[in-house]
Design a protein around this motif. Structure first.
Motif, PDB file in Angstrom:
ATOM      1  N   ASP A 179     -74.009 -66.600 -32.998  1.00 46.16           N
ATOM      2  CA  ASP A 179     -74.145 -67.130 -34.359  1.00 46.16           C
ATOM      3  C   ASP A 179     -75.250 -66.406 -35.126  1.00 46.16           C
ATOM      4  OD1 ASP A 179     -72.074 -68.958 -33.987  1.00 46.16           O
ATOM      5  OD2 ASP A 179     -73.436 -70.590 -33.405  1.00 46.16           O
ATOM      6  N   ILE A 180     -76.355 -66.128 -34.454  1.00 45.65           N
ATOM      7  CA  ILE A 180     -77.456 -65.398 -35.083  1.00 45.65           C
ATOM      8  C   ILE A 180     -76.993 -63.991 -35.462  1.00 45.65           C
ATOM      9  CG2 ILE A 180     -79.753 -64.393 -34.673  1.00 45.65           C
ATOM     10  CD1 ILE A 180     -80.265 -66.890 -32.820  1.00 45.65           C
ATOM     11  N   LEU A 181     -76.265 -63.337 -34.565  1.00 43.63           N
ATOM     12  CA  LEU A 181     -75.744 -61.998 -34.837  1.00 43.63           C
ATOM     13  C   LEU A 181     -74.811 -62.024 -36.051  1.00 43.63           C
ATOM     14  CD1 LEU A 181     -74.706 -59.282 -32.433  1.00 43.63           C
ATOM     15  CD2 LEU A 181     -73.054 -59.981 -34.133  1.00 43.63           C
ATOM     16  N   VAL A 182     -73.921 -63.000 -36.127  1.00 46.50           N
ATOM     17  CA  VAL A 182     -72.995 -63.102 -37.259  1.00 46.50           C
ATOM     18  C   VAL A 182     -73.772 -63.298 -38.559  1.00 46.50           C
ATOM     19  CG1 VAL A 182     -71.174 -64.524 -38.301  1.00 46.50           C
ATOM     20  CG2 VAL A 182     -71.022 -63.851 -35.895  1.00 46.50           C
ATOM     21  N   ALA A 183     -74.822 -64.109 -38.532  1.00 45.99           N
ATOM     22  CA  ALA A 183     -75.652 -64.297 -39.731  1.00 45.99           C
ATOM     23  C   ALA A 183     -76.287 -62.976 -40.162  1.00 45.99           C
ATOM     24  CB  ALA A 183     -76.723 -65.353 -39.479  1.00 45.99           C
ATOM     25  N   GLU A 184     -76.726 -62.173 -39.197  1.00 40.01           N
ATOM     26  CA  GLU A 184     -77.298 -60.862 -39.512  1.00 40.01           C
ATOM     27  C   GLU A 184     -76.255 -59.918 -40.114  1.00 40.01           C
ATOM     28  OE1 GLU A 184     -80.416 -59.487 -39.437  1.00 40.01           O
ATOM     29  OE2 GLU A 184     -81.118 -61.526 -39.092  1.00 40.01           O
ATOM     30  N   VAL A 185     -75.038 -59.963 -39.579  1.00 37.97           N
ATOM     31  CA  VAL A 185     -73.958 -59.136 -40.120  1.00 37.97           C
ATOM     32  C   VAL A 185     -73.660 -59.550 -41.557  1.00 37.97           C
ATOM     33  CG1 VAL A 185     -71.497 -58.553 -39.938  1.00 37.97           C
ATOM     34  CG2 VAL A 185     -72.928 -58.599 -37.882  1.00 37.97           C
ATOM     35  N   ARG A 186     -73.593 -60.842 -41.802  1.00 36.24           N
ATOM     36  CA  ARG A 186     -73.342 -61.333 -43.167  1.00 36.24           C
ATOM     37  C   ARG A 186     -74.444 -60.880 -44.116  1.00 36.24           C
ATOM     38  NH1 ARG A 186     -69.802 -66.059 -43.964  1.00 36.24           N
ATOM     39  NH2 ARG A 186     -71.186 -66.488 -45.706  1.00 36.24           N
ATOM     40  N   ALA A 187     -75.694 -60.959 -43.688  1.00 32.29           N
ATOM     41  CA  ALA A 187     -76.818 -60.517 -44.517  1.00 32.29           C
ATOM     42  C   ALA A 187     -76.713 -59.021 -44.809  1.00 32.29           C
ATOM     43  CB  ALA A 187     -78.147 -60.848 -43.831  1.00 32.29           C
ATOM     44  N   HIS A 188     -76.348 -58.250 -43.795  1.00 32.88           N
ATOM     45  CA  HIS A 188     -76.185 -56.801 -43.974  1.00 32.88           C
ATOM     46  C   HIS A 188     -75.062 -56.508 -44.967  1.00 32.88           C
ATOM     47  CE1 HIS A 188     -76.312 -52.549 -42.908  1.00 32.88           C
ATOM     48  NE2 HIS A 188     -74.996 -52.592 -42.797  1.00 32.88           N
ATOM     49  N   LEU A 189     -73.952 -57.213 -44.837  1.00 30.07           N
ATOM     50  CA  LEU A 189     -72.824 -57.037 -45.751  1.00 30.07           C
ATOM     51  C   LEU A 189     -73.236 -57.376 -47.181  1.00 30.07           C
ATOM     52  CD1 LEU A 189     -69.821 -56.483 -46.277  1.00 30.07           C
ATOM     53  CD2 LEU A 189     -69.377 -58.873 -45.700  1.00 30.07           C
ATOM     54  N   HIS A 190     -73.949 -58.475 -47.351  1.00 26.86           N
ATOM     55  CA  HIS A 190     -74.418 -58.883 -48.677  1.00 26.86           C
ATOM     56  C   HIS A 190     -75.347 -57.823 -49.262  1.00 26.86           C
ATOM     57  CE1 HIS A 190     -76.873 -61.071 -51.638  1.00 26.86           C
ATOM     58  NE2 HIS A 190     -75.726 -61.680 -51.900  1.00 26.86           N
ATOM     59  N   GLU A 191     -76.255 -57.317 -48.442  1.00 29.33           N
ATOM     60  CA  GLU A 191     -77.200 -56.272 -48.871  1.00 29.33           C
ATOM     61  C   GLU A 191     -76.451 -55.008 -49.298  1.00 29.33           C
ATOM     62  OE1 GLU A 191     -79.889 -53.428 -46.212  1.00 29.33           O
ATOM     63  OE2 GLU A 191     -80.604 -55.509 -46.204  1.00 29.33           O
ATOM     64  N   GLN A 192     -75.465 -54.601 -48.505  1.00 27.16           N
ATOM     65  CA  GLN A 192     -74.697 -53.397 -48.827  1.00 27.16           C
ATOM     66  C   GLN A 192     -73.843 -53.591 -50.075  1.00 27.16           C
ATOM     67  OE1 GLN A 192     -75.160 -50.388 -47.274  1.00 27.16           O
ATOM     68  NE2 GLN A 192     -76.812 -51.590 -46.411  1.00 27.16           N
ATOM     69  N   THR A 193     -73.297 -54.808 -50.239  1.00 26.12           N
ATOM     70  CA  THR A 193     -72.500 -55.108 -51.423  1.00 26.12           C
ATOM     71  C   THR A 193     -73.368 -55.059 -52.669  1.00 26.12           C
ATOM     72  OG1 THR A 193     -71.035 -56.484 -50.097  1.00 26.12           O
ATOM     73  CG2 THR A 193     -70.957 -56.817 -52.476  1.00 26.12           C
ATOM     74  N   ALA A 194     -74.565 -55.658 -52.595  1.00 26.26           N
ATOM     75  CA  ALA A 194     -75.487 -55.639 -53.730  1.00 26.26           C
ATOM     76  C   ALA A 194     -75.921 -54.207 -54.044  1.00 26.26           C
ATOM     77  CB  ALA A 194     -76.702 -56.515 -53.433  1.00 26.26           C
ATOM     78  N   LYS A 195     -76.179 -53.440 -53.020  1.00 24.19           N
ATOM     79  CA  LYS A 195     -76.571 -52.040 -53.197  1.00 24.19           C
ATOM     80  C   LYS A 195     -75.449 -51.262 -53.871  1.00 24.19           C
ATOM     81  CE  LYS A 195     -78.616 -48.526 -50.212  1.00 24.19           C
ATOM     82  NZ  LYS A 195     -78.793 -48.175 -48.809  1.00 24.19           N
ATOM     83  N   GLY A 196     -74.208 -51.492 -53.412  1.00 20.00           N
ATOM     84  CA  GLY A 196     -73.055 -50.833 -54.007  1.00 20.00           C
ATOM     85  C   GLY A 196     -72.868 -51.227 -55.457  1.00 20.00           C
ATOM     86  N   SER A 197     -73.104 -52.498 -55.783  1.00 21.59           N
ATOM     87  CA  SER A 197     -72.981 -52.968 -57.165  1.00 21.59           C
ATOM     88  C   SER A 197     -74.006 -52.282 -58.050  1.00 21.59           C
ATOM     89  CB  SER A 197     -73.170 -54.485 -57.242  1.00 21.59           C
ATOM     90  OG  SER A 197     -72.131 -55.139 -56.566  1.00 21.59           O
ATOM     91  N   ARG A 198     -75.232 -52.131 -57.541  1.00 18.88           N
ATOM     92  CA  ARG A 198     -76.270 -51.444 -58.316  1.00 18.88           C
ATOM     93  C   ARG A 198     -75.886 -49.987 -58.542  1.00 18.88           C
ATOM     94  NH1 ARG A 198     -79.585 -54.493 -54.963  1.00 18.88           N
ATOM     95  NH2 ARG A 198     -80.054 -52.720 -53.643  1.00 18.88           N
ATOM     96  N   LEU A 199     -75.325 -49.345 -57.524  1.00 20.09           N
ATOM     97  CA  LEU A 199     -74.902 -47.950 -57.678  1.00 20.09           C
ATOM     98  C   LEU A 199     -73.783 -47.833 -58.712  1.00 20.09           C
ATOM     99  CD1 LEU A 199     -74.865 -46.704 -53.979  1.00 20.09           C
ATOM    100  CD2 LEU A 199     -76.446 -46.026 -55.775  1.00 20.09           C
ATOM    101  N   LEU A 200     -72.830 -48.775 -58.685  1.00 24.56           N
ATOM    102  CA  LEU A 200     -71.744 -48.756 -59.662  1.00 24.56           C
ATOM    103  C   LEU A 200     -72.276 -48.990 -61.070  1.00 24.56           C
ATOM    104  CD1 LEU A 200     -68.929 -50.701 -57.777  1.00 24.56           C
ATOM    105  CD2 LEU A 200     -68.967 -48.271 -58.333  1.00 24.56           C
ATOM    106  N   GLN A 201     -73.220 -49.922 -61.206  1.00 22.62           N
ATOM    107  CA  GLN A 201     -73.808 -50.182 -62.520  1.00 22.62           C
ATOM    108  C   GLN A 201     -74.551 -48.955 -63.029  1.00 22.62           C
ATOM    109  OE1 GLN A 201     -76.200 -53.627 -61.788  1.00 22.62           O
ATOM    110  NE2 GLN A 201     -74.464 -55.051 -61.928  1.00 22.62           N
ATOM    111  N   THR A 202     -75.298 -48.289 -62.153  1.00 25.21           N
ATOM    112  CA  THR A 202     -76.026 -47.087 -62.534  1.00 25.21           C
ATOM    113  C   THR A 202     -75.056 -45.989 -62.931  1.00 25.21           C
ATOM    114  OG1 THR A 202     -77.800 -47.657 -61.012  1.00 25.21           O
ATOM    115  CG2 THR A 202     -77.705 -45.370 -61.745  1.00 25.21           C
ATOM    116  N   ALA A 203     -73.995 -45.814 -62.153  1.00 25.62           N
ATOM    117  CA  ALA A 203     -72.996 -44.785 -62.467  1.00 25.62           C
ATOM    118  C   ALA A 203     -72.316 -45.075 -63.799  1.00 25.62           C
ATOM    119  CB  ALA A 203     -71.962 -44.695 -61.356  1.00 25.62           C
ATOM    120  N   ALA A 204     -72.016 -46.346 -64.065  1.00 27.14           N
ATOM    121  CA  ALA A 204     -71.356 -46.719 -65.315  1.00 27.14           C
ATOM    122  C   ALA A 204     -72.279 -46.503 -66.508  1.00 27.14           C
ATOM    123  CB  ALA A 204     -70.898 -48.167 -65.253  1.00 27.14           C
ATOM    124  N   ALA A 205     -73.577 -46.670 -66.304  1.00 31.78           N
ATOM    125  CA  ALA A 205     -74.538 -46.527 -67.402  1.00 31.78           C
ATOM    126  C   ALA A 205     -74.954 -45.084 -67.638  1.00 31.78           C
ATOM    127  CB  ALA A 205     -75.774 -47.378 -67.109  1.00 31.78           C
TER     128      ALA A 205
END
Length: 160
Positions: free
Chosen positions: A125-151
């Motif tokens: 369960d702890i490992l799954v929580a870490e994976v979810r956090a990593h996914l969220h972090e990567q998704t947020a990072k990707g969103s920032r990159l897309l926003q920067t590219a669009a701007a």
């Protein structure tokens, strides 16, 4: 995101991890079962992995191509899992640029000082929580990159 779940022997730990990851993550996340043998791979595929491969070469070739590797600490210890983890497998996993989230089970004869003594289901369960956090972090990072590219204005000057 591509996640490799690596296990050996009967694949019980890998099966547990795949089941929990599949329930907790969006369908777009690709879970790849990598077993040191066909029995382990089959158990993880049955648990819901998208694809799988068995044996040393499957692990050596796939480890560098995923975003995240999960399993037990034994996957980076040569000759662990009753010899199923070869030196090439341990090296490929350790050298992979993927982030590694490894359970600290003492089946490889390694004690990690300071690690909790939680039972396997709690550690999973702890490992799954870490994976979810990593996914969220990567998704947020990707969103920032897309926003920067669009701007960023596109140059109309095609003269090179």
């Amino acid at each position: 995101m591509r996640i490799a779940v690596i296990d050996g022997q009967g694949g019980g730990i890998g099966k547990l991890l795949v089941e929990k990851l599949r329930r907790a993550l969006p369908e777009e996340v690709e879970i790849i079962a990598l077993g040191s043998n066909a029995v382990a791979t089959a158990a993880m595929l049955k648990a819901g992995a998208n694809s799988g491969g068995s044996g040393e070469n499957a692990i050596v070739q796939t480890a560098p191509a995923v975003d995240l590797i999960v399993g037990t600490i034994g996957v980076v210890v040569a000759h662990s899992m009753l010899g199923e983890i070869t030196p090439r497998i341990a090296e490929a996993v350790a050298r992979s640029p993927a982030r590694k989230l490894l359970l600290h089970l003492n089946r490889a004869g390694i004690e990690i000082i300071g690690a909790s003594k939680e039972p396997l289901p709690h550690l999973a369960d702890i490992l799954v929580a870490e994976v979810r956090a990593h996914l969220h972090e990567q998704t947020a990072k990707g969103s920032r990159l897309l926003q920067t590219a669009a701007a960023t204005p596109v140059s109309k000057n095609f003269d090179a």
